[in-house]
Each structure stands twice: as C-alpha cells, then as structure tokens.
Design an enzyme around this catalytic site. Structure first.
Site, PDB file in Angstrom:
ATOM      1  N   SER A   1      22.447  30.274  53.387  1.00  0.00           N
ATOM      2  CA  SER A   1      21.842  29.247  52.257  1.00  0.00           C
ATOM      3  C   SER A   1      22.783  29.177  51.546  1.00  0.00           C
ATOM      4  O   SER A   1      23.408  30.170  50.753  1.00  0.00           O
ATOM      5  CB  SER A   1      20.640  29.224  51.650  1.00  0.00           C
ATOM      6  OG  SER A   1      20.137  28.326  50.936  1.00  0.00           O
ATOM      7  N   GLU A   2      23.680  28.022  50.946  1.00  0.00           N
ATOM      8  CA  GLU A   2      24.683  28.076  49.981  1.00  0.00           C
ATOM      9  C   GLU A   2      24.554  28.268  48.693  1.00  0.00           C
ATOM     10  O   GLU A   2      25.332  28.538  47.749  1.00  0.00           O
ATOM     11  CB  GLU A   2      25.362  26.573  50.131  1.00  0.00           C
ATOM     12  CG  GLU A   2      24.397  25.385  49.558  1.00  0.00           C
ATOM     13  CD  GLU A   2      24.802  23.991  50.081  1.00  0.00           C
ATOM     14  OE1 GLU A   2      24.666  23.258  49.292  1.00  0.00           O
ATOM     15  OE2 GLU A   2      25.112  24.041  51.348  1.00  0.00           O
ATOM     16  N   ASN A   3      23.233  28.319  48.369  1.00  0.00           N
ATOM     17  CA  ASN A   3      22.809  28.630  46.989  1.00  0.00           C
ATOM     18  C   ASN A   3      22.978  30.316  46.711  1.00  0.00           C
ATOM     19  O   ASN A   3      22.627  30.622  45.517  1.00  0.00           O
ATOM     20  CB  ASN A   3      21.623  28.142  46.347  1.00  0.00           C
ATOM     21  CG  ASN A   3      20.391  28.478  47.344  1.00  0.00           C
ATOM     22  OD1 ASN A   3      20.432  28.628  48.692  1.00  0.00           O
ATOM     23  ND2 ASN A   3      19.264  28.938  46.795  1.00  0.00           N
TER      24      ASN A   3
END
Length: 528
Positions: free
Chosen positions: A336-338
């Site tokens: 997940s890019e976060n």
C-alpha cells in the site's frame, strides 16, 4: 501537561508557555504547552508542509491553531487535502489557503470547487514525486531525475493550475515543462538495458513543517504508529521549522534509540495534542453485500494475473476487489503506497483502527510478517520496480497502452495520486474497468483524449466483456478472451480502438469463490 515530569525539573516562576518559547533559543526544551502557541509565528504567506494521508496522521490540532490565528495567503503542500469538514478542509472553509501543491484531491468537494472557480492555485504532481521532493530537500539534494510523469503533462507542461474566477472554467495558468535526460534504469542489467527518458524534479522545502506522531520525548525524537506514519517522516526533515503534534510526550530515556523513527535533530517544537481518531472510510468484514456482477467478473478474471510470491499494488475501486478472488494456492503480498506491506482483510466490527488504513483510506488489518514504513520509502519500492504487478482502474486506455485516469480539465479534478509512479515503475500493469462509460461510449480508444497518466504503460485490459493484451512496444491490441454471451462482432461494436483477434481466442476465465467475506468498497464509505 506536567512540565516537571517532562523536563525533569520545575520551571521558573513564569508561565509554562513562556518557558517553552524562551527555552527554544537556549536549547533547553522544545516542548510547547499548546498548539496555538506552537504555531504563533506562522505568518500570512508562509509555505506549510503538512503530514497525513487522508485523515490518518494529520496534525489536526496544529491546523486548528492556524485557523484561530487567522494567517492567510498560505501555500500548503500535502499529499492530499482531507475532506471539506476535517484536516486541511478547515483552512479551506476559512479561505486561508491561496495555493495547494499536492497529488490527490480525494473527496474534498470544497477544495475542488475553489479550484474550478478560480479562487486558488493548484499544482498537481505524482505522489511519489512529491514525497521524494520533500525527502530530497531535507537531505540537501537540490534536484533528481525520475521516470514518473514521462510523456504526460508533468513533463510537457500545460496542466491547469488556475482557472478564471468568472465561472467560465477558462484556464489562466498552466504548469511549466520539465527538463529531461536519458539514463539507464539503475537496477536493470547495465549491459543489455537501453537508456530511457527521465525528467528533472527540484526539491521542495517549507517555511514550516507540521507533522503528527504518536510519541515524542523532549529532544523531539518521534515515533509514529502504523500507517499514520505515511508522509510525516519526509516532511519532518524538509521544514525550516518543524512542529510535531504528538499524542504523548514521554520523559527522556523512555524511547529506546532503536525505535525512534525521526531523530530530534529535525524537530524544533513538540506539542501534545488531543488524539482525534477519525476514520474516513469505515470498511468491515463479515457482512453480506450485493456486488455488481460486472465488477465481480472483472475482479475474478484479474485475480488470475497474480502469481505465487508476487508483491502487488492494487488501486481503489474494482482493483481492491481483486484480492478477494486470489486462488488459495497463490500467496501474494499487498503493498500500500501510504506505507505498508502485508495488507490484510477488512477488520471485524470493533477491531477497526484509525491508524491502520490502505491507500483507499479503508480500514484494514495486518497479516503476519507485515511491515510499516514512510510513504517516501513506499514509493522507492514502487519506482525501484520491487513490486511485480500493479492493478489500476482507468477512464480511458489507448490501443498503444496509454492510459488516462486522473483529470477531466474544467470538470473533474481528482489528481493522479500514486498512479503515475506505479505505471512508470516497470511493473506489469493490468487495467480493470467497465468497457464503456455511463453514456455507452467506449473507454478503449485509438488514442486517449484525456491527459495521460502514463505513455505505453498498460500490459493488459480486463473488462466485463473481454480481455485484451497490449502488444509489445505498443503495437496495438490483441483480443484474447471474451465473456459469456459476447462475440468478436459484439466486442468490435463496443470498442472504438481497432484490435486483432488471437488465434486461440478463449472464453473469459475466472477464479472461484471469494477467499474473504469483505464489504464492497464502493458501498463502505464513512466520511466524518
């Protein structure tokens, strides 16, 4: 707050706030009594770097302090802009912001309205590029080259930055083009790889950096919690004055050196603020739901593109559903890019955590072996091609593999988020989308008419009607599968782009029953 406990000694006979303010210059303490005092010298016209992802890891109390102070003409830099009611939305309500530099608008209709009505300037850029620009500033690196945005408005300029205030949606100001150069990919085989085009991005610093952490000590050492870390570590390094809002200030020596995420050298001020645990999209497992059959068909087919051991990034919408249908024999790790590896299913009711969300701001759980890290490190994984597969939605895909999924000039401003970074990474890109838009127009076109997210980046298109492969070097589309009830002629009728038909054309494949009982993310939204 007990300053005796925090400082280890009683303050002199004057106000605790004055002690904290005056001790900054003498190096004795960075601790401030209130958020209002911590932001007291943020003046109109300042550039603010603000941490957070959605409503997670946002310095809400510092933002409220700026609202009360009334500083205006602010240039705010943040990956996204919260909602109309929370986070940076508070500063849009009072119209204290004159310019935004960011990557994703999200669900902030107030921000979108102010932009389209010519009230503010907006500089959109890829989320990974934004994170790296701030990280570079903190590291003293004035500029760097990246593949992200090559062939798009990011490189060539012309992205709308200011609209006319008369309601005409006339563009008054656009972005400037970037300089480009040719380089070989750093991790590719140096002997056989070819040079590719990269664009130059300059570092981005702020007058003030506002971050949110879980814990701090009086030295300004910070510890973050789960995915609330997101962009905060990079932002903490890139402000001339960094102000950290934390949930707890602990005595010196309470934090083990190994557990500190941001060293105190980067932080000038620390203030303890009330925990404001907001969940933007409460998404729970264990509930029955009705999913659109077309969307389910797409997700079931796309799941077959994942192989055992893959690291996979899933976009929001239909891509999020794909993880439900991965075959039992295939084990993947969701990135997940976060800032998370090992994303698990949606939580059961009562187990949700506002500090544990995915890139779609949905509540999730963590699998055994999961890890958390900063957003700039997350995008380093992406740009460095450490993820094997990316599955994204799109508004348009062209016959050569171009895709457009973030902007309709003058109408829709959602921002590219991390999509440009993902499609430029060299990972395999699978687009999942309905075959036609709500007006019945084909979304598979000879050329994209909307601003590009990436040039010649798509490897496969999966719709409810068919599966296409994009031929090497963007040499057109190959129809490889058709859904039940469809024929070659029916697919030609609803597809504007030309395509060839595979000699071994097959019926559309699909996986079996879902692995998890999960809510449809299109119906599981709670904005507070």
């Amino acid at each position: 707050m007990n300053l005796v406990k925090i400082l280890g000694h009683a303050p002199p006979k004057r106000t605790a706030a004055l002690v904290a303010l005056r001790c900054i210059s003498s190096g004795r303490s960075k601790v401030f009594e209130t958020a209002d005092e911590a932001v007291a010298d943020i003046s109109s016209g300042s550039r603010l770097l603000v941490g957070g992802f959605g409503l997670s890891g946002v310095p809400e109390n510092l933002i409220s302090g700026i609202v009360k102070k009334g500083s205006d003409d602010l240039h705010v830099v943040s990956s996204n802009v919260g909602t109309a009611e929370r986070g940076l939305g508070l500063l849009f309500q009072t119209k204290q912001i004159s310019k935004v530099t960011g990557a994703y608008v999200g669900e902030n209709d107030l921000f979108e309205s102010q932009f389209l009505n010519g009230e503010i300037d907006v500089e959109l850029m890829p989320m990974g590029t934004l994170a790296e620009k701030m990280r570079a500033a903190g590291a003293g690196i004035p500029a760097f080259f990246t593949r992200t945005g090559v062939g798009t408005l990011v490189q060539h300029g012309g992205m709308p930055e200011r609209y006319a205030p008369d309601g005409s949606r006339t563009v008054l100001k656009t972005s400037a083009p970037r300089m480009a150069g040719l380089f070989k990919p750093p991790l590719a085989d140096r002997a056989s790889s070819k040079a590719s085009e990269y664009i130059l991005e300059e570092a981005l610093s702020g007058d003030f950096a506002l971050v949110k952490a879980w814990k701090a000590d009086p030295e300004g050492n910070l510890v973050y919690r789960k995915t609330a870390r997101n962009h905060n570590p990079a932002i903490a390094t890139a402000g001339r004055i960094t102000i950290a809002e934390v949930e707890e200030i602990v005595p010196l020596g309470s934090l083990a050196p190994d557990e500190i995420h941001t060293p105190g050298i980067y932080v000038q001020r620390v203030v303890q603020g009330e925990r404001i645990g907001v969940i933007e999209r409460l998404t729970l497992s264990g509930k029955k739901f009705d999913i659109d059959p077309a969307r389910e068909r797409i997700a079931r087919r796309a799941a077959l593109e994942l192989s055992d051991g893959d690291y996979v990034n899933l976009g929001i919408g239909i891509p999020t559903l794909v993880s439900n249908y991965v075959p039992e024999s295939v084990h993947i790790t969701l990135q997940s890019e976060n800032g998370m590896l090992g994303v698990g299913p949606f939580p059961k009711a009562g187990d949700e955590d506002c500090d544990l969300i995915n890139a779609g701001k949905q509540t999730v759980t963590e699998r055994d072996g999961a890890s958390f890290f900063s957003a700039d490190q997350s995008f380093a994984m992406i740009r460095g091609a450490h993820c094997q597969v990316t599955i994204l939605g799109s508004m348009q895909v062209a016959a050569n593999g171009d895709m457009a999924n973030y902007l309709i000039p003058g109408k829709l401003v959602k921002g590219m988020g991390g999509a440009m970074d993902l499609v430029a990474s060299g990972s395999r890109v699978v687009v999942t989308m309905e075959h036609c838009d709500k007006h019945g127009n084909s979304k598979i076109l000879p050329t994209c008419t909307l601003p590009l997210t990436g040039r010649m980046v798509v490897d496969m298109i999966v719709t409810e009607r068919a599966v296409f492969k994009v031929k090497p070097e963007g040499n057109g589309l190959l129809l490889v599968e058709v859904a039940e009830g469809e024929t070659i002629d029916s697919i030609r009728e609803c597809t504007e782009a030309n395509f060839e038909v595979a000699e071994a054309l097959q019926s559309m494949k699909r996986t079996g029953k879902p692995r998890h009982s999960m809510m449809d993310p299109t119906t599981a939204r709670l904005t507070v």
